[in-house]
Design a protein around this motif. Structure first.
Motif, mmCIF file in Angstrom:
data_model
loop_
_atom_site.group_PDB
_atom_site.id
_atom_site.type_symbol
_atom_site.label_atom_id
_atom_site.label_comp_id
_atom_site.label_asym_id
_atom_site.label_seq_id
_atom_site.Cartn_x
_atom_site.Cartn_y
_atom_site.Cartn_z
ATOM 1 N N ARG A 154 0.828 -1.212 0.000
ATOM 2 C CA ARG A 154 0.000 0.000 0.000
ATOM 3 C C ARG A 154 0.861 1.260 0.000
ATOM 4 N N ASP A 155 1.867 1.309 0.852
ATOM 5 C CA ASP A 155 2.698 2.509 0.967
ATOM 6 C C ASP A 155 3.480 2.774 -0.307
ATOM 7 N N TYR A 156 3.881 1.705 -1.008
ATOM 8 C CA TYR A 156 4.636 1.895 -2.245
ATOM 9 C C TYR A 156 3.766 2.550 -3.307
ATOM 10 N N ALA A 157 2.510 2.118 -3.391
ATOM 11 C CA ALA A 157 1.596 2.732 -4.353
ATOM 12 C C ALA A 157 1.410 4.212 -4.045
ATOM 13 N N LEU A 158 1.271 4.534 -2.763
ATOM 14 C CA LEU A 158 1.111 5.936 -2.372
ATOM 15 C C LEU A 158 2.377 6.737 -2.633
ATOM 16 N N ALA A 159 3.523 6.146 -2.343
ATOM 17 C CA ALA A 159 4.795 6.855 -2.538
ATOM 18 C C ALA A 159 5.054 7.093 -4.022
ATOM 19 N N ALA A 160 4.795 6.090 -4.860
ATOM 20 C CA ALA A 160 5.039 6.234 -6.293
ATOM 21 C C ALA A 160 4.159 7.311 -6.908
ATOM 22 N N SER A 161 2.938 7.445 -6.387
ATOM 23 C CA SER A 161 2.013 8.443 -6.923
ATOM 24 C C SER A 161 2.246 9.831 -6.349
ATOM 25 N N GLY A 162 3.042 9.913 -5.287
ATOM 26 C CA GLY A 162 3.276 11.195 -4.635
ATOM 27 C C GLY A 162 2.246 11.535 -3.576
ATOM 28 N N GLU A 163 1.354 10.584 -3.268
ATOM 29 C CA GLU A 163 0.291 10.850 -2.290
ATOM 30 C C GLU A 163 0.718 10.578 -0.846
ATOM 31 N N LEU A 164 1.747 9.792 -0.624
ATOM 32 C CA LEU A 164 2.106 9.373 0.730
ATOM 33 C C LEU A 164 2.441 10.565 1.602
ATOM 34 N N SER A 165 1.772 10.664 2.741
ATOM 35 C CA SER A 165 2.007 11.758 3.680
ATOM 36 C C SER A 165 3.319 11.537 4.420
ATOM 37 N N PRO A 166 4.165 12.556 4.516
ATOM 38 C CA PRO A 166 5.432 12.411 5.238
ATOM 39 C C PRO A 166 5.293 12.592 6.747
#
Length: 354
Positions: A154-166
């Motif tokens: 899940r986190d990889y999909a968010l990170a690749a899209s730029g959506e993952l909150s830091p």
């Protein structure tokens, strides 16, 4: 008056039949506590990291190795005793344990050491000889290859899209989840009877912050073998089921991530087909697509574009998935086609496996 807590051996286990008085100590089969260590939690902490007690360091570096290679040097990460499995490389385990202690118990140092090693950087390619001599890769004849853990997927999909909150820390969050999951198992007076998902940044926090209801765990994470958290889990199961493909192809979090990445790719490249494809490949695969791969992706995208151009209702339905706002500068049929193309790339084994 002595305020030290007292403990006794209970005769036949009966609480009202105290026997010999006992003091705080470690098991006699393990290294003794340091002579000057107090017999309390501070003393226990000192004993855990004492150089005369290498067990803590050995167990820790073995778990770090397991995280990177999929299997620890000691396969039974939860059991270093006589019932556990002997290490495949005992000298390496000893060396890593000493290096861990001498580095000041620096986890990042050990992880960097492992992932920059020649052993880890080997190709994961199988050969008939390797299959015959080292089928389980216990001799480390090739690089590791296994599916990422549930949270990582899940986190990889968010990170690749730029959506993952830091954002680090804070309260638990409730991201996307199928309707009715909590309601099916909740009692009427429960304070977690109904699932009210969050909005905004909370939808894109790291999976470690997801609110966990043990009787109804997050469906997407459970599908990818996330532990139930009812008991300690040091080695996760890794299964391959059709349900996992249904999650990464259809779950709101993944479809939305594909749309957001497709939008970024289209805007950043001005809509040039080849550049959009390579942009998505760079973010998902960390490498450019080869000639035949790029041709296949482009052909598939053109077929999708023709479909969505002829089916505006399906286009609207696809682009309405998720809370992320639409970019009005991108034509909707093209965005829908690139979204599905990106969604397919996100489901490649090369993306889901490390």
């Amino acid at each position: 008056m002595d305020s030290t807590p007292a403990a006794y051996v209970l005769r036949r286990g009966q609480y009202d039949q105290p026997g010999e008085k006992v003091e705080a100590a470690v098991l006699s089969a393990l290294p003794p506590m340091p002579k000057n260590a107090p017999r309390n939690r501070l003393g226990l902490a000192q004993w855990l990291v004492d150089r005369e007690n290498p067990l803590t360091a050995r167990v820790t570096v073995n778990r770090l190795w397991q995280e990177v290679f999929g299997t620890g040097l000691v396969r039974t990460a939860e059991d270093f005793g006589i019932m556990g499995e002997a290490p495949s490389h005992p000298e390496l385990l000893d060396w890593l344990a000493v290096e861990f202690m001498e580095s000041g118990w620096d986890v990042k140092h050990i992880m960097r050491l492992i992932v920059t090693s020649a052993t880890y950087r080997q190709a994961a390619v199988l050969t008939p000889e390797k299959i015959e001599r080292d089928p389980q890769n216990r001799l480390l004849s090739r690089g590791p290859r296994f599916r990422m853990d549930a949270e990582m997927v899940r986190d990889y999909a968010l990170a690749a899209s730029g959506e993952l909150s830091p954002k680090i820390g804070g309260a638990s969050v409730k991201p996307y989840q199928p309707d009715g999951v909590w309601e099916a198992v909740a009692i009427p007076v429960s304070n977690t009877r109904s699932y009210q998902r969050d909005s905004g940044e909370a939808l894109y926090r790291r999976s470690i912050y997801t609110f966990w209801k043990r009787s109804a765990p997050p469906a997407a994470l459970e599908t990818f073998n996330a532990p139930t958290r009812e008991t300690s889990c040091l080695r996760r199961e890794r299964t391959d089921t059709p349900l996992q493909a249904l999650v990464t192809l259809n779950a709101t979090q993944f479809v939305e991530a594909a749309r957001v990445l497709a939008t970024h790719a289209f805007v950043a490249t001005g809509g040039d087909d080849e550049q959009v494809i390579q942009y998505m490949a760079a973010h998902l695969l960390c490498r450019p697509l080869r000639g035949n791969e790029e041709a296949m992706v482009k052909k598939n995208q053109q077929e999708l574009l023709a479909y969505y151009s002829a089916h505006p209702d399906d286009t609207k339905a696809l682009l309405s998935v998720g809370d992320a706002p639409l970019d009005s500068t991108v034509p909707t049929p093209q965005l829908a086609a690139w979204t599905m193309t990106c969604n397919q790339l996100m489901n490649l084994d090369e993306v889901l496996n490390k």
